[in-house]
Design an enzyme around this catalytic site. Structure first.
Site, PDB file in Angstrom:
ATOM      1  N   TYR A 112     -41.152  -7.504 -16.888  1.00 49.58           N
ATOM      2  CA  TYR A 112     -41.367  -6.069 -17.107  1.00 49.58           C
ATOM      3  C   TYR A 112     -42.783  -5.802 -17.597  1.00 49.58           C
ATOM      4  CZ  TYR A 112     -41.191  -1.439 -19.144  1.00 49.58           C
ATOM      5  OH  TYR A 112     -41.483  -0.135 -19.456  1.00 49.58           O
ATOM      6  N   ARG A 149     -31.822  23.701 -12.110  1.00 47.32           N
ATOM      7  CA  ARG A 149     -31.706  24.972 -11.382  1.00 47.32           C
ATOM      8  C   ARG A 149     -31.461  26.131 -12.339  1.00 47.32           C
ATOM      9  NH1 ARG A 149     -28.199  21.636  -7.767  1.00 47.32           N
ATOM     10  NH2 ARG A 149     -29.585  20.891  -6.090  1.00 47.32           N
ATOM     11  N   ASN A 171     -42.154   7.949 -12.007  1.00 44.12           N
ATOM     12  CA  ASN A 171     -41.583   7.499 -13.274  1.00 44.12           C
ATOM     13  C   ASN A 171     -40.523   6.415 -13.118  1.00 44.12           C
ATOM     14  OD1 ASN A 171     -40.717   8.010 -16.274  1.00 44.12           O
ATOM     15  ND2 ASN A 171     -38.846   8.340 -15.072  1.00 44.12           N
ATOM     16  N   LYS A 212     -45.809  -3.609 -15.764  1.00 43.48           N
ATOM     17  CA  LYS A 212     -46.479  -2.452 -16.358  1.00 43.48           C
ATOM     18  C   LYS A 212     -47.979  -2.697 -16.527  1.00 43.48           C
ATOM     19  CE  LYS A 212     -43.134   0.423 -16.475  1.00 43.48           C
ATOM     20  NZ  LYS A 212     -43.159   1.668 -15.663  1.00 43.48           N
TER      21      LYS A 212
END
Length: 261
Positions: free
Chosen positions: A152, A50, A87, A156
């Site tokens: 993992y 912000r 992400n 991916k």
């Protein structure tokens, strides 16, 4: 400029690391932000963003579940989503047979199931408007059988492959799909994955700000994929030509924990 004319970007896994850096790129480029992570630090990230002039809403949610994704999407309050930077992800080191199945399932549900559900919902909106950008955070790990990181790397490999398939399905539209494929990056990933006792966990890693900038710029150009870093480009090129058994042995040398037989 009111919030109906400013662009809106969703960034997941945005509390730290590559995700936070991607959110910074969006804020610098004039996007309002809807950011999410499964930890309270997402609020601190929102406060920082912000200060860069962006309107930011933070959601703490478990994006491995459809309920968590639905909660995130509800926070858009019906605004069109101009960019989705998917992400959020989890790592998991050590030998497969020594891992807890709950941890294994969490990796699969976060990296694949939750990501697919989020992209399905947002992608349908983008296709209906014939406008939008989608960025996946994949990995060069997807090019190699991941000895001592098998789940993992497999997750991916799925994301890397899926991103190209979705891009092809949308090639006659104005919706672009990009896959960022980083190598080892200086984030909390290796600590969270229990991999600090491995060669890859201890080696020098890429700057997450550099990785994010490469991915963001590639997304904004509408290009299909990018491997960040020269060393990673070379490694991925080698992995594409060597037999899988050879690359699995290479990965073993990087990811095998100290003292592991």
């Amino acid at each position: 400029m009111d919030n109906q004319t400013r662009r809106l970007a969703i960034v997941t896994g945005a509390s730290t690391g590559i995700g936070l850096e991607l959110a910074r790129c969006c804020a610098q480029d004039g996007f309002d932000l809807l950011i999410a992570a499964d930890e309270p630090r997402i609020e601190a990230a929102a406060t920082e963003l912000r200060q860069m002039g962006a309107s930011v809403e933070a959601v703490q949610a478990d994006l491995s579940t459809t309920e968590g994704v639905d909660r995130l999407l509800a926070a858009a309050h019906g605004r069109p989503i101009d960019a989705l930077l998917a992400n959020a992800g989890r790592g998991l080191g050590h030998a497969f047979l020594d891992q807890d199945f709950g941890d294994i399932r969490r990796v699969v549900e976060t990296n694949i199931t939750g990501t697919l559900y989020l992209v399905l919902q947002v992608g349908r909106q983008m296709r209906a408007r014939n406008s939008g950008r989608i960025l996946f955070t994949g990995s060069i790990a997807g090019f190699m059988p991941g000895s001592f990181q098998a789940v993992y790397n497999g997750s991916k490999a799925f994301i890397d492959s899926f991103s190209f398939a979705l891009r092809d399905e949308l090639k006659e539209t104005e919706v672009t799909v990009t896959c960022l494929m980083p190598g080892p990056t200086d984030t909390e990933f290796f600590e969270r994955a229990g991999m600090l006792d491995t060669p890859v966990g201890q080696q020098k890693k890429d700057d997450p700000a550099m990785v994010a900038r490469v991915g963001y710029d590639t997304m904004m150009k509408g290009q299909g994929d990018v491997v960040s870093g020269l060393k990673n480009k070379l490694q991925s090129a080698v992995a594409n030509v060597l037999p899988a058994g050879v690359t699995a042995a290479m990965h073993r040398g990087m990811a095998k924990p100290e003292g592991q037989d």
